[in-house]
Design a protein around this motif. Structure first.
Motif, PDB file in Angstrom:
ATOM      1  N   SER A 158     -28.862  38.852   5.195  1.00 17.49           N
ATOM      2  CA  SER A 158     -29.650  40.051   5.510  1.00 17.49           C
ATOM      3  C   SER A 158     -30.046  40.082   6.975  1.00 17.49           C
ATOM      4  CB  SER A 158     -30.907  40.104   4.634  1.00 17.49           C
ATOM      5  OG  SER A 158     -31.883  39.161   5.065  1.00 17.49           O
ATOM      6  N   MET A 159     -30.112  38.914   7.617  1.00 10.94           N
ATOM      7  CA  MET A 159     -30.512  38.861   9.014  1.00 10.94           C
ATOM      8  C   MET A 159     -29.450  39.433   9.945  1.00 10.94           C
ATOM      9  SD  MET A 159     -32.698  35.316   9.316  1.00 10.94           S
ATOM     10  CE  MET A 159     -31.524  34.203   8.580  1.00 10.94           C
ATOM     11  N   VAL A 160     -28.231  39.603   9.420  1.00 12.15           N
ATOM     12  CA  VAL A 160     -27.160  40.177  10.233  1.00 12.15           C
ATOM     13  C   VAL A 160     -27.470  41.632  10.573  1.00 12.15           C
ATOM     14  CG1 VAL A 160     -24.736  40.862  10.197  1.00 12.15           C
ATOM     15  CG2 VAL A 160     -25.417  38.612   9.309  1.00 12.15           C
ATOM     16  N   ALA A 161     -28.036  42.377   9.618  1.00 12.43           N
ATOM     17  CA  ALA A 161     -28.225  43.819   9.803  1.00 12.43           C
ATOM     18  C   ALA A 161     -29.171  44.152  10.969  1.00 12.43           C
ATOM     19  CB  ALA A 161     -28.710  44.449   8.501  1.00 12.43           C
ATOM     20  N   PRO A 162     -30.410  43.656  10.990  1.00 17.98           N
ATOM     21  CA  PRO A 162     -31.277  43.997  12.127  1.00 17.98           C
ATOM     22  C   PRO A 162     -30.775  43.444  13.447  1.00 17.98           C
ATOM     23  CG  PRO A 162     -32.309  42.343  10.716  1.00 17.98           C
ATOM     24  CD  PRO A 162     -31.110  42.833   9.989  1.00 17.98           C
ATOM     25  N   ALA A 163     -30.104  42.299  13.405  1.00 15.71           N
ATOM     26  CA  ALA A 163     -29.548  41.729  14.643  1.00 15.71           C
ATOM     27  C   ALA A 163     -28.460  42.637  15.205  1.00 15.71           C
ATOM     28  CB  ALA A 163     -28.983  40.335  14.373  1.00 15.71           C
ATOM     29  N   TYR A 164     -27.613  43.151  14.325  1.00 16.32           N
ATOM     30  CA  TYR A 164     -26.539  44.058  14.747  1.00 16.32           C
ATOM     31  C   TYR A 164     -27.128  45.339  15.324  1.00 16.32           C
ATOM     32  CZ  TYR A 164     -22.118  46.665  14.459  1.00 16.32           C
ATOM     33  OH  TYR A 164     -20.993  47.401  14.751  1.00 16.32           O
ATOM     34  N   ALA A 165     -28.113  45.898  14.628  1.00 16.53           N
ATOM     35  CA  ALA A 165     -28.737  47.138  15.092  1.00 16.53           C
ATOM     36  C   ALA A 165     -29.368  46.961  16.471  1.00 16.53           C
ATOM     37  CB  ALA A 165     -29.787  47.592  14.085  1.00 16.53           C
ATOM     38  N   LYS A 166     -30.019  45.842  16.672  1.00 18.67           N
ATOM     39  CA  LYS A 166     -30.693  45.585  17.959  1.00 18.67           C
ATOM     40  C   LYS A 166     -29.684  45.409  19.083  1.00 18.67           C
ATOM     41  CE  LYS A 166     -33.879  42.389  20.271  1.00 18.67           C
ATOM     42  NZ  LYS A 166     -34.726  41.175  20.111  1.00 18.67           N
ATOM     43  N   ARG A 167     -28.655  44.607  18.840  1.00 14.40           N
ATOM     44  CA  ARG A 167     -27.697  44.324  19.907  1.00 14.40           C
ATOM     45  C   ARG A 167     -26.912  45.562  20.334  1.00 14.40           C
ATOM     46  NH1 ARG A 167     -22.719  39.859  20.061  1.00 14.40           N
ATOM     47  NH2 ARG A 167     -21.816  40.641  22.019  1.00 14.40           N
ATOM     48  N   PHE A 168     -26.545  46.407  19.364  1.00 17.30           N
ATOM     49  CA  PHE A 168     -25.670  47.526  19.683  1.00 17.30           C
ATOM     50  C   PHE A 168     -26.389  48.879  19.691  1.00 17.30           C
ATOM     51  CE2 PHE A 168     -22.759  44.305  17.777  1.00 17.30           C
ATOM     52  CZ  PHE A 168     -22.073  44.009  18.953  1.00 17.30           C
ATOM     53  N   GLY A 169     -27.707  48.852  19.554  1.00 17.90           N
ATOM     54  CA  GLY A 169     -28.484  50.074  19.659  1.00 17.90           C
ATOM     55  C   GLY A 169     -28.234  51.072  18.549  1.00 17.90           C
ATOM     56  N   VAL A 170     -28.036  50.576  17.345  1.00 10.65           N
ATOM     57  CA  VAL A 170     -27.794  51.453  16.188  1.00 10.65           C
ATOM     58  C   VAL A 170     -29.119  51.722  15.492  1.00 10.65           C
ATOM     59  CG1 VAL A 170     -26.460  51.770  14.088  1.00 10.65           C
ATOM     60  CG2 VAL A 170     -25.551  50.329  15.922  1.00 10.65           C
ATOM     61  N   ASP A 171     -29.438  52.979  15.273  1.00 11.37           N
ATOM     62  CA  ASP A 171     -30.709  53.281  14.621  1.00 11.37           C
ATOM     63  C   ASP A 171     -30.662  52.880  13.152  1.00 11.37           C
ATOM     64  OD1 ASP A 171     -30.254  55.885  12.829  1.00 11.37           O
ATOM     65  OD2 ASP A 171     -29.131  56.150  14.684  1.00 11.37           O
ATOM     66  N   GLU A 172     -31.821  52.636  12.592  1.00 14.23           N
ATOM     67  CA  GLU A 172     -31.927  52.090  11.241  1.00 14.23           C
ATOM     68  C   GLU A 172     -31.238  52.969  10.202  1.00 14.23           C
ATOM     69  OE1 GLU A 172     -35.401  50.849   7.977  1.00 14.23           O
ATOM     70  OE2 GLU A 172     -35.923  51.149  10.088  1.00 14.23           O
ATOM     71  N   ALA A 173     -31.403  54.296  10.321  1.00 10.64           N
ATOM     72  CA  ALA A 173     -30.821  55.199   9.330  1.00 10.64           C
ATOM     73  C   ALA A 173     -29.290  55.170   9.372  1.00 10.64           C
ATOM     74  CB  ALA A 173     -31.327  56.621   9.568  1.00 10.64           C
ATOM     75  N   SER A 174     -28.722  55.119  10.565  1.00 13.04           N
ATOM     76  CA  SER A 174     -27.263  55.104  10.697  1.00 13.04           C
ATOM     77  C   SER A 174     -26.676  53.812  10.154  1.00 13.04           C
ATOM     78  CB  SER A 174     -26.859  55.293  12.155  1.00 13.04           C
ATOM     79  OG  SER A 174     -27.264  56.557  12.631  1.00 13.04           O
ATOM     80  N   LEU A 175     -27.356  52.686  10.449  1.00 15.62           N
ATOM     81  CA  LEU A 175     -26.858  51.411   9.952  1.00 15.62           C
ATOM     82  C   LEU A 175     -26.966  51.351   8.435  1.00 15.62           C
ATOM     83  CD1 LEU A 175     -25.681  48.656  10.660  1.00 15.62           C
ATOM     84  CD2 LEU A 175     -28.016  47.768  10.756  1.00 15.62           C
ATOM     85  N   ARG A 176     -28.082  51.851   7.899  1.00 16.76           N
ATOM     86  CA  ARG A 176     -28.246  51.852   6.443  1.00 16.76           C
ATOM     87  C   ARG A 176     -27.157  52.688   5.785  1.00 16.76           C
ATOM     88  NH1 ARG A 176     -29.521  49.017   2.198  1.00 16.76           N
ATOM     89  NH2 ARG A 176     -27.378  49.596   2.012  1.00 16.76           N
ATOM     90  N   GLY A 181     -34.613  41.621   2.948  1.00 10.71           N
ATOM     91  CA  GLY A 181     -34.515  42.441   4.136  1.00 10.71           C
ATOM     92  C   GLY A 181     -34.146  43.865   3.769  1.00 10.71           C
ATOM     93  N   VAL A 182     -33.127  44.412   4.435  1.00 13.83           N
ATOM     94  CA  VAL A 182     -32.695  45.774   4.127  1.00 13.83           C
ATOM     95  C   VAL A 182     -31.720  45.811   2.959  1.00 13.83           C
ATOM     96  CG1 VAL A 182     -33.005  46.471   6.526  1.00 13.83           C
ATOM     97  CG2 VAL A 182     -30.752  45.709   5.756  1.00 13.83           C
ATOM     98  N   LEU A 183     -31.342  44.653   2.429  1.00  9.70           N
ATOM     99  CA  LEU A 183     -30.341  44.605   1.367  1.00  9.70           C
ATOM    100  C   LEU A 183     -30.953  44.903   0.009  1.00  9.70           C
ATOM    101  CD1 LEU A 183     -28.217  41.462   2.314  1.00  9.70           C
ATOM    102  CD2 LEU A 183     -28.064  43.807   3.168  1.00  9.70           C
ATOM    103  N   GLY A 184     -30.269  45.789  -0.719  1.00  9.55           N
ATOM    104  CA  GLY A 184     -30.633  46.055  -2.094  1.00  9.55           C
ATOM    105  C   GLY A 184     -29.615  45.435  -3.033  1.00  9.55           C
ATOM    106  N   VAL A 185     -29.817  45.680  -4.316  1.00  9.42           N
ATOM    107  CA  VAL A 185     -28.941  45.083  -5.330  1.00  9.42           C
ATOM    108  C   VAL A 185     -27.476  45.426  -5.067  1.00  9.42           C
ATOM    109  CG1 VAL A 185     -28.301  45.158  -7.777  1.00  9.42           C
ATOM    110  CG2 VAL A 185     -30.707  44.981  -7.115  1.00  9.42           C
ATOM    111  N   TYR A 208     -27.351  32.052  19.480  1.00 10.51           N
ATOM    112  CA  TYR A 208     -26.639  32.651  18.350  1.00 10.51           C
ATOM    113  C   TYR A 208     -27.457  33.822  17.822  1.00 10.51           C
ATOM    114  CZ  TYR A 208     -24.291  33.433  13.937  1.00 10.51           C
ATOM    115  OH  TYR A 208     -23.623  34.031  12.891  1.00 10.51           O
ATOM    116  N   ASP A 209     -26.833  35.001  17.748  1.00 11.40           N
ATOM    117  CA  ASP A 209     -27.602  36.212  17.427  1.00 11.40           C
ATOM    118  C   ASP A 209     -27.232  36.885  16.106  1.00 11.40           C
ATOM    119  OD1 ASP A 209     -25.173  37.370  17.935  1.00 11.40           O
ATOM    120  OD2 ASP A 209     -25.897  38.733  19.511  1.00 11.40           O
ATOM    121  N   TYR A 210     -26.418  36.244  15.270  1.00 16.16           N
ATOM    122  CA  TYR A 210     -26.100  36.744  13.924  1.00 16.16           C
ATOM    123  C   TYR A 210     -25.218  37.990  13.918  1.00 16.16           C
ATOM    124  CZ  TYR A 210     -29.211  33.424  11.648  1.00 16.16           C
ATOM    125  OH  TYR A 210     -29.787  32.269  11.191  1.00 16.16           O
TER     126      TYR A 210
END
Length: 398
Positions: A144-162, A201-205, A254-256
């Motif tokens: 789950s830590m991959v998702a916020p790390a990816y969003a932060k590094r590449f400037g992807v907003d939360e809604a688009s990544l979700r 984290g942001v992960l659901g079932v 290392y940034d995930y």
């Protein structure tokens, strides 16, 4: 890496795969017999024709007897292997290299896992004693830590990544709904994925792959002998494996957002196979989508998308069943299920069906008309400490 590979020296001439499911009515023995018998029939051979066997299982047996007993093998070498979630791929790698070496004419790689009868979720390996400083996070939490790390590094907003992560799950369920062997055979919309109960984290079932019972098998021979067994063999182009040393968890840089072991493994596999443009040379890919952020990062680590752009490619449908490069056309771990010892061979089974034009019509990919290579990828472990396998097979030799 210094791997010379075994390009075009070995061919797969028969395969079998059971349905993946909560198989309460099947034992480990039953699953092994079912997968092996289908593979034998596929290659037109009997068990005595096979010179040596490699059995992959994480926790459903501790020796070659696990296979020799149900198949009633006599005087045959059976090697049990394990390499986290890449266990089935490891069995295939070792069987293939044994044939390439000239030690054997015919070998079988077979993988199995029977875990659902325990009543526990996920893998139920025994607790390994430690000094108390080891991580206590679940696999879902680690990935789950991959998702916020990816969003932060590449400037992807939360809604688009979700939305992109939900699309990955929805895509794989769409494919799995058209696969009679899949564990979960129902389409799931992006809206349903986003509305599912949270896990970590942001992960659901619906962002998490299921664990299943199942088995899969492959029979390999020397390439020059392949047409004695089938008129449509798959030739091994590359079998690459990398074991990380766990240093990612100790590296403050290392940034995930990448899995270095996968990058190194893919680079070696492409060198072995002579692949220079995987996105346009591969007809399809089966990748280790244990969690939706995993598949997202793999699209970049495997060279299918530029860094920071995979989320856009996912939303554009690039990796859909009839997209530019179909990824997980059988449903992947997410929908097909994940019996650890069998998953790598299950991926190869899909390559076998698709490249030979034998997949069910409703999920037969279009790209095989012009491209003749398929990639399979396994990983095991967690971000920062994992093993990785990349295999490439093709319908043409030379």
């Amino acid at each position: 890496m210094a791997s010379h590979g075994i390009k075009d020296q070995v061919a797969i001439v028969g395969m079998g795969c059971t349905p993946f499911a909560e198989a309460f009515g099947k034992s480990t023995d039953d699953l092994l017999i079912d997968a092996a018998q289908e593979a034998f029939a596929s290659a037109g051979v009997g068990k005595d024709t096979v010179d040596a066997y490699w059995l992959g299982t994480a926790q459903s047996g501790m020796s070659g007897i696990t296979l020799a007993k149900p198949l009633q093998l006599h005087g045959k070498p059976v090697t049990r292997v394990e390499n986290f979630c890449a266990t089935g791929s490891e069995a295939l790698r070792q069987a293939s290299y044994a044939v390439a070496s000239g030690a054997y004419d015919v070998a079988m790689a077979i993988g199995v896992e029977k875990v659902k009868d325990s009543g526990y979720q996920g893998l139920n390996a025994f607790p390994i004693p430690n000094d108390g400083t080891a991580r206590t996070l679940t696999a879902a939490a680690m990935f789950s830590m991959v998702a916020p790390a990816y969003a932060k590094r590449f400037g992807v907003d939360e809604a688009s990544l979700r939305e992109a992560l939900a699309r990955i799950a929805s895509k794989n369920h769409y494919n799995g709904a058209r696969n009679p062997r899949a564990q979960f055979r129902r389409e799931v919309s992006s809206e349903q994925v986003c509305a599912a109960p949270p896990v970590a984290g942001v992960l659901g079932v619906f962002d998490c792959a299921g664990v299943a019972d199942g088995a899969a098998a492959a029979i390999v021979v020397r390439a020059e002998d392949a047409h004695r067994y089938t008129d449509r063999p798959l030739y091994v182009k590359a079998l690459s494996f990398v074991a990380g040393n766990g240093s990612g968890l100790l590296d403050p840089d290392y940034d995930y957002t990448t899995f270095p072991e996968v990058v190194a493994c893919a680079r070696d596999a492409y060198a072995q196979a002579g692949v220079t443009d995987p996105r346009h040379q591969l007809a399809m890919a089966e990748v280790h989508d244990c969690f939706t952020p995993t598949e997202l990062v793999l699209m970049e680590d495997l060279g299918f998308a530029e860094r920071g752009t995979a989320w856009k490619e996912v939303l554009a449908g690039t990796f859909d069943l009839h997209g530019e490069l179909p990824v997980n056309p059988d449903g992947g771990l997410k929908s097909f299920g994940h019996p650890v010892g069998a998953s790598g061979l299950r991926m190869m089974f899909e390559a076998w069906l698709q490249l030979r034009g034998e997949a069910p019509a409703e999920r037969q990919i279009d790209t095989v008309a012009e491209r003749h290579l398929a990639l399979t990828h396994n990983l095991g472990g967690y971000p920062g400490e994992m093993v990785s396998f990349v295999g490439i097979v093709g319908t043409e030799r030379g």
